[in-house]
Write a protein that holds these residues in place. Structure first.
Motif, PDB file in Angstrom:
ATOM      1  N   ARG A   1      26.378  15.265   0.603  1.00 32.57           N
ATOM      2  CA  ARG A   1      25.486  15.683   1.084  1.00 32.57           C
ATOM      3  C   ARG A   1      26.011  16.926   2.151  1.00 32.57           C
ATOM      4  O   ARG A   1      25.206  18.030   2.221  1.00 32.57           O
ATOM      5  CB  ARG A   1      24.576  14.772   1.972  1.00 32.57           C
ATOM      6  CG  ARG A   1      23.654  13.676   1.251  1.00 32.57           C
ATOM      7  CD  ARG A   1      22.875  14.589   0.013  1.00 32.57           C
ATOM      8  NE  ARG A   1      22.342  15.817   0.573  1.00 32.57           N
ATOM      9  CZ  ARG A   1      21.181  15.863   1.063  1.00 32.57           C
ATOM     10  NH1 ARG A   1      20.380  14.939   1.456  1.00 32.57           N
ATOM     11  NH2 ARG A   1      20.693  17.099   1.606  1.00 32.57           N
ATOM     12  N   PHE A   2      26.867  16.844   2.712  1.00 27.83           N
ATOM     13  CA  PHE A   2      27.488  17.803   3.716  1.00 27.83           C
ATOM     14  C   PHE A   2      27.644  19.045   2.676  1.00 27.83           C
ATOM     15  O   PHE A   2      27.715  20.337   3.296  1.00 27.83           O
ATOM     16  CB  PHE A   2      28.753  17.297   4.204  1.00 27.83           C
ATOM     17  CG  PHE A   2      28.518  16.813   5.556  1.00 27.83           C
ATOM     18  CD1 PHE A   2      27.899  17.569   6.788  1.00 27.83           C
ATOM     19  CD2 PHE A   2      28.971  15.560   5.764  1.00 27.83           C
ATOM     20  CE1 PHE A   2      27.672  16.910   7.837  1.00 27.83           C
ATOM     21  CE2 PHE A   2      28.770  14.640   7.200  1.00 27.83           C
ATOM     22  CZ  PHE A   2      28.245  15.400   8.029  1.00 27.83           C
TER      23      PHE A   2
ATOM     24  N   ARG B   1      19.289  23.400   0.390  1.00 29.89           N
ATOM     25  CA  ARG B   1      20.464  23.670   0.140  1.00 29.89           C
ATOM     26  C   ARG B   1      21.102  23.065  -1.037  1.00 29.89           C
ATOM     27  O   ARG B   1      22.367  23.240  -1.350  1.00 29.89           O
ATOM     28  CB  ARG B   1      21.397  23.474   1.379  1.00 29.89           C
ATOM     29  CG  ARG B   1      21.031  24.288   2.543  1.00 29.89           C
ATOM     30  CD  ARG B   1      20.980  25.653   2.179  1.00 29.89           C
ATOM     31  NE  ARG B   1      20.565  26.703   3.199  1.00 29.89           N
ATOM     32  CZ  ARG B   1      21.127  26.978   4.388  1.00 29.89           C
ATOM     33  NH1 ARG B   1      22.445  26.637   4.627  1.00 29.89           N
ATOM     34  NH2 ARG B   1      20.600  27.814   5.300  1.00 29.89           N
ATOM     35  N   MET B   2      20.497  21.868  -1.552  1.00 30.54           N
ATOM     36  CA  MET B   2      21.135  20.998  -2.479  1.00 30.54           C
ATOM     37  C   MET B   2      21.192  21.932  -4.039  1.00 30.54           C
ATOM     38  O   MET B   2      19.964  22.466  -3.954  1.00 30.54           O
ATOM     39  CB  MET B   2      20.109  19.802  -2.881  1.00 30.54           C
ATOM     40  CG  MET B   2      20.249  18.917  -1.879  1.00 30.54           C
ATOM     41  SD  MET B   2      21.544  17.962  -1.893  1.00 30.54           S
ATOM     42  CE  MET B   2      21.338  16.895  -3.380  1.00 30.54           C
ATOM     43  N   MET B   3      22.109  21.877  -4.619  1.00 26.80           N
ATOM     44  CA  MET B   3      22.160  22.628  -5.860  1.00 26.80           C
ATOM     45  C   MET B   3      22.205  22.129  -7.015  1.00 26.80           C
ATOM     46  O   MET B   3      22.300  22.312  -8.106  1.00 26.80           O
ATOM     47  CB  MET B   3      23.202  23.859  -5.729  1.00 26.80           C
ATOM     48  CG  MET B   3      24.706  23.166  -5.580  1.00 26.80           C
ATOM     49  SD  MET B   3      26.087  24.361  -5.777  1.00 26.80           S
ATOM     50  CE  MET B   3      27.392  23.459  -5.997  1.00 26.80           C
ATOM     51  N   THR B   4      22.617  20.687  -7.016  1.00 23.05           N
ATOM     52  CA  THR B   4      22.861  19.963  -8.106  1.00 23.05           C
ATOM     53  C   THR B   4      21.783  19.591  -8.853  1.00 23.05           C
ATOM     54  O   THR B   4      20.593  19.247  -8.432  1.00 23.05           O
ATOM     55  CB  THR B   4      23.640  18.431  -7.486  1.00 23.05           C
ATOM     56  OG1 THR B   4      24.458  18.705  -6.562  1.00 23.05           O
ATOM     57  CG2 THR B   4      23.999  17.724  -8.658  1.00 23.05           C
TER      58      THR B   4
ATOM     59  N   ARG C   1      28.107  27.877  -4.693  1.00 19.58           N
ATOM     60  CA  ARG C   1      26.806  27.897  -4.837  1.00 19.58           C
ATOM     61  C   ARG C   1      26.017  29.066  -4.598  1.00 19.58           C
ATOM     62  O   ARG C   1      24.906  29.451  -5.659  1.00 19.58           O
ATOM     63  CB  ARG C   1      25.969  26.965  -3.632  1.00 19.58           C
ATOM     64  CG  ARG C   1      24.664  26.411  -3.462  1.00 19.58           C
ATOM     65  CD  ARG C   1      24.432  25.944  -2.222  1.00 19.58           C
ATOM     66  NE  ARG C   1      24.635  26.823  -1.088  1.00 19.58           N
ATOM     67  CZ  ARG C   1      24.560  26.281   0.313  1.00 19.58           C
ATOM     68  NH1 ARG C   1      24.411  25.101   0.495  1.00 19.58           N
ATOM     69  NH2 ARG C   1      24.925  27.380   1.415  1.00 19.58           N
TER      70      ARG C   1
ATOM     71  N   ASN D   1      23.883  21.937   6.452  1.00 22.11           N
ATOM     72  CA  ASN D   1      23.493  21.847   5.253  1.00 22.11           C
ATOM     73  C   ASN D   1      23.128  20.595   4.821  1.00 22.11           C
ATOM     74  O   ASN D   1      22.819  20.121   3.847  1.00 22.11           O
ATOM     75  CB  ASN D   1      24.710  22.448   4.592  1.00 22.11           C
ATOM     76  CG  ASN D   1      25.117  23.977   4.230  1.00 22.11           C
ATOM     77  OD1 ASN D   1      24.422  24.349   3.417  1.00 22.11           O
ATOM     78  ND2 ASN D   1      25.534  24.468   5.178  1.00 22.11           N
ATOM     79  N   LEU D   2      23.674  19.692   5.960  1.00 23.75           N
ATOM     80  CA  LEU D   2      23.553  18.422   5.477  1.00 23.75           C
ATOM     81  C   LEU D   2      22.049  18.000   5.697  1.00 23.75           C
ATOM     82  O   LEU D   2      21.254  17.104   4.784  1.00 23.75           O
ATOM     83  CB  LEU D   2      24.127  17.279   6.606  1.00 23.75           C
ATOM     84  CG  LEU D   2      23.781  15.624   6.631  1.00 23.75           C
ATOM     85  CD1 LEU D   2      24.436  15.130   5.590  1.00 23.75           C
ATOM     86  CD2 LEU D   2      24.143  15.124   7.989  1.00 23.75           C
TER      87      LEU D   2
ATOM     88  N   SER E   1      26.302  19.771   0.119  1.00 23.77           N
ATOM     89  CA  SER E   1      25.132  20.312  -0.673  1.00 23.77           C
ATOM     90  C   SER E   1      25.195  19.903  -2.258  1.00 23.77           C
ATOM     91  O   SER E   1      24.768  20.707  -3.052  1.00 23.77           O
ATOM     92  CB  SER E   1      24.407  21.794  -0.426  1.00 23.77           C
ATOM     93  OG  SER E   1      25.572  22.416  -0.898  1.00 23.77           O
TER      94      SER E   1
ATOM     95  N   LEU F   1      19.370  20.215   5.717  1.00 25.06           N
ATOM     96  CA  LEU F   1      18.407  21.018   4.978  1.00 25.06           C
ATOM     97  C   LEU F   1      18.347  20.717   3.357  1.00 25.06           C
ATOM     98  O   LEU F   1      19.201  20.810   2.706  1.00 25.06           O
ATOM     99  CB  LEU F   1      18.507  22.358   4.998  1.00 25.06           C
ATOM    100  CG  LEU F   1      18.180  23.131   6.517  1.00 25.06           C
ATOM    101  CD1 LEU F   1      18.932  24.552   6.270  1.00 25.06           C
ATOM    102  CD2 LEU F   1      16.872  23.128   6.817  1.00 25.06           C
ATOM    103  N   PRO F   2      17.045  20.142   3.038  1.00 28.67           N
ATOM    104  CA  PRO F   2      17.215  19.868   1.405  1.00 28.67           C
ATOM    105  C   PRO F   2      17.235  20.948   0.568  1.00 28.67           C
ATOM    106  O   PRO F   2      17.688  20.989  -0.575  1.00 28.67           O
ATOM    107  CB  PRO F   2      15.572  19.033   1.376  1.00 28.67           C
ATOM    108  CG  PRO F   2      15.064  19.303   2.595  1.00 28.67           C
ATOM    109  CD  PRO F   2      15.943  19.789   3.552  1.00 28.67           C
TER     110      PRO F   2
ATOM    111  N   GLN G   1      20.578  17.434 -11.957  1.00 26.47           N
ATOM    112  CA  GLN G   1      21.350  16.080 -12.574  1.00 26.47           C
ATOM    113  C   GLN G   1      20.960  16.311 -14.160  1.00 26.47           C
ATOM    114  O   GLN G   1      19.747  16.451 -14.557  1.00 26.47           O
ATOM    115  CB  GLN G   1      20.731  14.871 -11.867  1.00 26.47           C
ATOM    116  CG  GLN G   1      21.029  14.909 -10.536  1.00 26.47           C
ATOM    117  CD  GLN G   1      20.178  13.580  -9.937  1.00 26.47           C
ATOM    118  OE1 GLN G   1      20.256  12.526 -10.412  1.00 26.47           O
ATOM    119  NE2 GLN G   1      19.532  13.700  -8.888  1.00 26.47           N
TER     120      GLN G   1
ATOM    121  N   LEU H   1      19.167  22.062 -16.679  1.00 30.64           N
ATOM    122  CA  LEU H   1      19.240  23.397 -16.198  1.00 30.64           C
ATOM    123  C   LEU H   1      18.185  24.436 -16.630  1.00 30.64           C
ATOM    124  O   LEU H   1      18.315  24.591 -17.882  1.00 30.64           O
ATOM    125  CB  LEU H   1      20.620  23.860 -15.915  1.00 30.64           C
ATOM    126  CG  LEU H   1      21.045  25.323 -15.168  1.00 30.64           C
ATOM    127  CD1 LEU H   1      20.919  24.595 -13.800  1.00 30.64           C
ATOM    128  CD2 LEU H   1      22.383  25.757 -15.346  1.00 30.64           C
TER     129      LEU H   1
END
Lengths: 415, 222, 367
Positions: free
Chosen positions: A65-66, B22-25, C134, B16-17, A68, B19-20, B27, B71
């Motif tokens: 999570r850190f 910032r997630m880039m994954t 990213r 970054n922990l 991202s 803020l959602p 699945q 993706l």
């Protein structure tokens, strides 16, 4: 069932020994001793290994999570079974021993590495007392036992007959021994304020958590401890970008699993120690039971470790040694002196220092901490921070054979 | 002050922990969903979902329910599954000539068929060895009759190398979801291959298919 | 009492996490100190120059994608510019703007990779690397819109670019241009003032301007030494002479300067793309050029500023459809000339960092 038993304060060596001793004849005392030790060993190993498995999951998810991303999430609910999948993966791999390696030492090293970690856990008080009861020399015991892993790292690195492993081992010996000293001196300060060497008694003496009373000691201890367990920014023993894997380059299969297990166990032990020494252990407020407080505090410390690991790069060998000898050692000695003078002035009797005394110490020590850190780190680091203003070198002129500048001005004029 | 930079770094990672966004994954191929995500993904309202499928609901609460995910790709993506239209292909072998690796093999024999215009060869063999293909798309760029198109998919894993040779039979029976790469006629129709709609051979060309009268008129002139 | 020490020779690579591919350094250590370095390369040699002799001028574009595989756009640009200078093919306006936009985007992506991996080698547990990736991911998505591929783009052709950008490309580019400076500030907050990074990179591996020029080093490594030399200004090609941008330089020439020059160049690239977006006008993107180009029997060398330095192609033509000989001046390879002098005397950990700050890509070193 064992989990519930742990929560009860009577579940320690004396308690179990007494339970079996009642219906056993005196001649079988050795058997009682053996059974008690066996039960304790099983309980400790299971508790520690399971919590380590949980920690690996926690750390990887949090690091994810850190950064991202997600972290392990495929096996079981929220990826909780990932440690088990990893373990199966490691255990099914071939256990290789390199040709020319010192086989006995190579095999022994993971065990020597693991054993102290397990033993230390037996004296950490979860609620009232630890598994071994209230050991009255707990602090010395912990310091003594944890220094063994230096030996294990060196054994692993030396016996591998690998130059990378050797580099890692040499760094380990130099670094771990250096950091033992400030760590030991801070622990002396804690013992001085608590007026005891037993870990349970240290907790009982903390009417104010020692993180407030001795912030300097806390900082030095946590820095030294993260170096002791070789975590970022001090992870040069197995610095993956330089040495590949450091001292365990040649390990595979079950032995590698043991080494990794111990490495992930180290943060738990350090966090538990920090909780005991500086965050007033199982003591808390409200109806929440003591062990729960202990676990919460431990996890807060672990979160801090993971946060630092996710954020900072690694220091160089000489910088790490410099930090130990030039930074942490003076700080720990300053802390010891200040605390010793304060304890000498307050002159505690049988009951130790009173809460008022502790509050006064808190006020004084915060001032000392800020001044000391400011002084030492500004002396160490600030001098090099100024850089010259960039000057265009006369050796090359890129406008020599073009009229770029002119063209841009022409464009501006046209507009 | 010394040490402020370290604290600043910690703040950046903490941001970054939290803020959602910032997630880039992404699945792939399956995304784990919670209960709300499951009802959103399946389109079933939450109470109905709980009544209809309690086991999946409990699973989703434990984070074990999955929905398909991949993706998002642009229609221009140069994919693996070539779309080839036998009806359009004249067997001129431009693609084989233009391929930098020479992995297209074409064997033709004479035939009297006239599908649209010009003489057409009978194609005995049309093999593309995509095990060596680098998807540069030069063959598609070269095709004068818009018979060969880049594909849109990428999930063509096989266990053996020889399975990666796509022969004529496979090409004919394959799904025709061509990429709009170098095919402005498809792009101008806003065609998106990832929606799964097939393109027929007469819809893939640069020009509309002439009507029967137009064709007859043209043939009469010859 | 003198201690008798024995030098240890270690093979760093070809399989090593920090050698940027399959690069090998045979290093002799005295303790942790580097006393001798011998770079060994050729593990990724694919014979690109020889392969080019058997392919026609358009097909070679696909080979150039694979030279510096994190900066395929600028490789394409360098190659097609050489072919154009060889044959005199004209490029339409819009094609030139698209070339500049895509190659500046590629420069940002390449510098992000350089920064991320440098921090990874400093020991930050992949966090800056993943932040960089990213942002790079968004650039690659834009490349996918332009030309259908993300890494091996093959976007440019002699005489322009392959095809015009789709309509949904421009809003995506605008979105990127508005949000990227903020992300860059955030990345700098994580790195630039971090005391650990400063302690590790400042005054480390100092390269003087004189040495850099003598070793014909180009790119950010040269500019970090204080030499203001950028081919986009010195020999403006495409539309660079219509753009207003600075050439950032370093002050000392150490590892930190090399990192910081790259960060500043990313900002300049963003500025350039913004100007391009404002200036671009509709029109053709590709001029009529024959597929089988037959230049007269001439030769041409054109250098282009790629993210790593001056990427030059030297093509000799005998009048046929494929070059008689093609030589590639690979900046990564030539920047390695000073490697030995830079590394000797530093510690093992510094060796990795200095090597990382040169930002080589083995695909280009070995060709």
């Amino acid at each position: 069932m064992t989990e519930i038993l742990i929560l009860r304060s009577g579940f320690d060596f004396n308690g179990i020994y007494g339970f079996f001793d009642e219906f056993m004849p005196d001649s079988l005392d050795w058997l009682v001793f053996l059974i008690t030790s066996l039960i304790l060993a099983i309980v400790i190993i299971n508790a520690v290994v399971l919590s380590t498995a949980l920690l690996t999951w926690f750390e990887r998810r949090l690091l994810g999570r850190f950064q991202s991303r997600l972290g392990p999430n495929r096996w079981g609910p929220f990826g909780l079974l990932q440690p088990i999948a990893d373990l199966v993966s490691l255990l099914t791999k071939e256990d290789t021993i390199p040709e020319g390696a010192d086989k006995p030492i190579f095999t022994l090293a993971p065990i020597v590495f693991l054993a102290p970690a397990l033993i230390v856990f037996s004296v950490i008080p979860l609620h009232g007392g630890s598994f071994l009861g209230n050991l009255n020399v707990g602090l010395i015991f912990v310091i003594a036992i944890t220094s063994i892993n230096t030996l294990a790292v060196f054994m692993a690195g030396w016996s591998s007959l690998n130059k990378y492993a050797m580099f890692g081992a040499m760094r380990a010996v130099a670094m771990l021994i250096s950091y033992e000293i400030p760590m030991g001196i801070t622990v002396v300060a804690v013992a001085l304020v608590a007026q005891t060497l037993g870990l349970s008694d240290v907790v009982l003496a903390q009417d104010i958590p020692y993180i407030l009373v001795m912030p300097l000691a806390f900082l030095v201890f946590i820095t030294a401890a993260s170096a002791e367990m070789s975590r970022t920014p001090f992870d040069l023993i197995e610095s993956d970008s330089e040495l590949g894997a450091g001292y365990h380059t040649e390990y595979s299969g079950a032995k590698f699993a043991l080494l990794q297990l111990t490495e992930f166990m180290a943060p738990i032990i350090v966090a538990a120690l920090v909780t005991t020494l500086f965050l007033s252990g199982w003591r808390g407020y409200g109806p929440i039971p003591g062990p729960v407080w202990f676990v919460i505090k431990t996890f807060i410390v672990l979160f801090g470790f993971v946060w630092i690991r996710a954020s900072w790069p690694r220091l160089r060998v000489d910088q790490i040694m410099g930090l130990a000898w030039k930074g942490l050692l003076p700080l720990s000695i300053i802390n010891l002196f200040v605390v010793a003078i304060e304890v000498f002035i307050f002159n505690p009797g049988e009951n130790g220092l009173s809460t008022t005394d502790l509050w006064i110490m808190t006020g004084v020590n915060w001032g000392v901490t800020i001044i000391a850190i400011f002084a030492i780190f500004n002396l160490l680091g600030q001098s090099k921070s100024e850089r010259p203003v960039p000057v265009i070198s006369p050796l090359a002129n890129m406008y020599a054979n073009t009229n770029t500048v002119k063209k841009i001005t022409d464009l501006a004029e046209a507009e | 002050m010394y040490g402020l930079g370290l604290v600043k770094g910690l703040m950046v990672t903490a941001k970054n922990l939290v803020l959602p966004s910032r997630m880039m994954t992404v699945q792939y191929p399956n995304r784990k969903v919670g209960l709300l995500g499951l009802s959103k993904a399946t389109g079933v309202p939450l109470p109905k979902l709980l009544l209809k499928d309690p086991i999946t609901s409990v699973k989703s609460l434990l984070g074990m329910a999955e929905v398909k995910e991949s993706l998002p790709q642009h229609p221009r993506f140069r994919g693996e599954e070539f779309s080839w239209y036998e009806q359009r292909c004249t067997g001129c072998a431009s693609c084989a000539k233009y391929c930098p690796l020479g992995i297209i093999e074409i064997v033709t024999s004479e035939s009297g068929d006239q599908m649209q215009e010009g003489q057409k060869y009978h194609l005995d063999k049309f093999d593309i060895d995509i095990g060596r293909c680098m998807f540069c798309g030069l063959c598609v760029e070269a095709c004068p009759y818009d018979a060969l198109h880049m594909g849109s998919g990428f999930e063509e894993g096989t266990y053996r190398r020889q399975d990666l040779v796509i022969d004529k039979r496979k090409l004919v029976s394959a799904k025709k979801t061509p990429s709009t790469w170098f095919r402005p006629q498809l792009a101008s129709k806003k065609y998106d291959p990832h929606k799964g709609k097939n393109v027929k051979w007469d819809g893939a060309g640069r020009h509309e298919k002439p009507s029967l009268e137009q064709q007859q008129e043209k043939w009469a002139k010859r | 009492m003198p201690i008798n020490t024995q030098p240890v020779t270690i093979n760093l690579g070809p399989q090593h996490p920090s050698t940027h591919g399959v690069f090998r350094l045979r290093v002799t250590f005295d303790g942790e100190q580097v006393i001798d370095v011998e770079p060994v390369f050729g593990y990724l040699h694919r014979g690109t120059e020889k392969l080019a002799e058997e392919r026609n001028y358009v097909q070679i574009v696909t080979l150039t994608d694979r030279l510096d595989y994190v900066a395929a756009m600028t490789n394409n640009l360098a190659y097609v510019r050489t072919v154009e200078s060889l044959t005199g093919i004209e490029v339409p306006e819009r094609g030139m703007y698209l070339r500049v936009i895509s190659s500046e985007l590629q420069r940002i992506a390449s510098h992000l990779i350089a920064t991320g991996f440098l921090l990874d080698e400093l020991g930050a547990f992949h966090t800056p690397l993943i932040y960089c990736f990213r942002e790079r991911e968004r650039i690659l998505e834009m490349f996918e819109m332009l030309c259908g591929a993300r890494i091996t783009v093959s976007y440019m052709r002699p005489g322009g670019v392959l095809q015009d950008a789709p309509t949904d490309f421009w809003p995506r580019l605008d979105d990127f241009l508005t949000s990227m400076p903020g992300y860059l500030d955030e990345l700098e907050g994580l790195i630039t003032e971090n005391e650990v990074v400063l302690a590790r990179t400042r005054d480390l591996g100092i390269l003087s301007a004189q040495d850099a020029i003598n070793a014909s080093i180009t790119g950010p490594v040269l500019r970090a030494t204080g030499v203001q030399w950028d081919l986009r200004k010195a020999e403006p090609h495409e539309v660079y002479d219509r753009l207003d941008f600075d050439v950032p330089i370093g002050s000392v020439g150490d590892t930190f300067d090399r990192y910081y020059v790259r960060i500043q160049e990313i900002r300049q690239s963003l500025r350039m793309i913004q100007q391009c977006v404002a200036q671009i006008e509709p029109g053709p993107v590709r001029s009529k050029a024959p597929y089988f180009i037959r230049p007269d029997s001439v030769d041409a060398y054109v250098g282009t500023e790629s993210p790593k330095g001056e990427l030059g192609f030297y093509i000799v033509s005998d009048g046929g459809i494929s070059p008689y000989r093609m030589h590639i001046r690979a900046p990564s390879f030539i920047n390695l000339t000073v490697l030995r002098e830079l590394l000797i005397g530093w510690k093992l950990a510094d060796l990795i960092v200095i090597f990382g700050s040169l930002d080589i890509v083995v695909g280009e070193v070995d060709r």
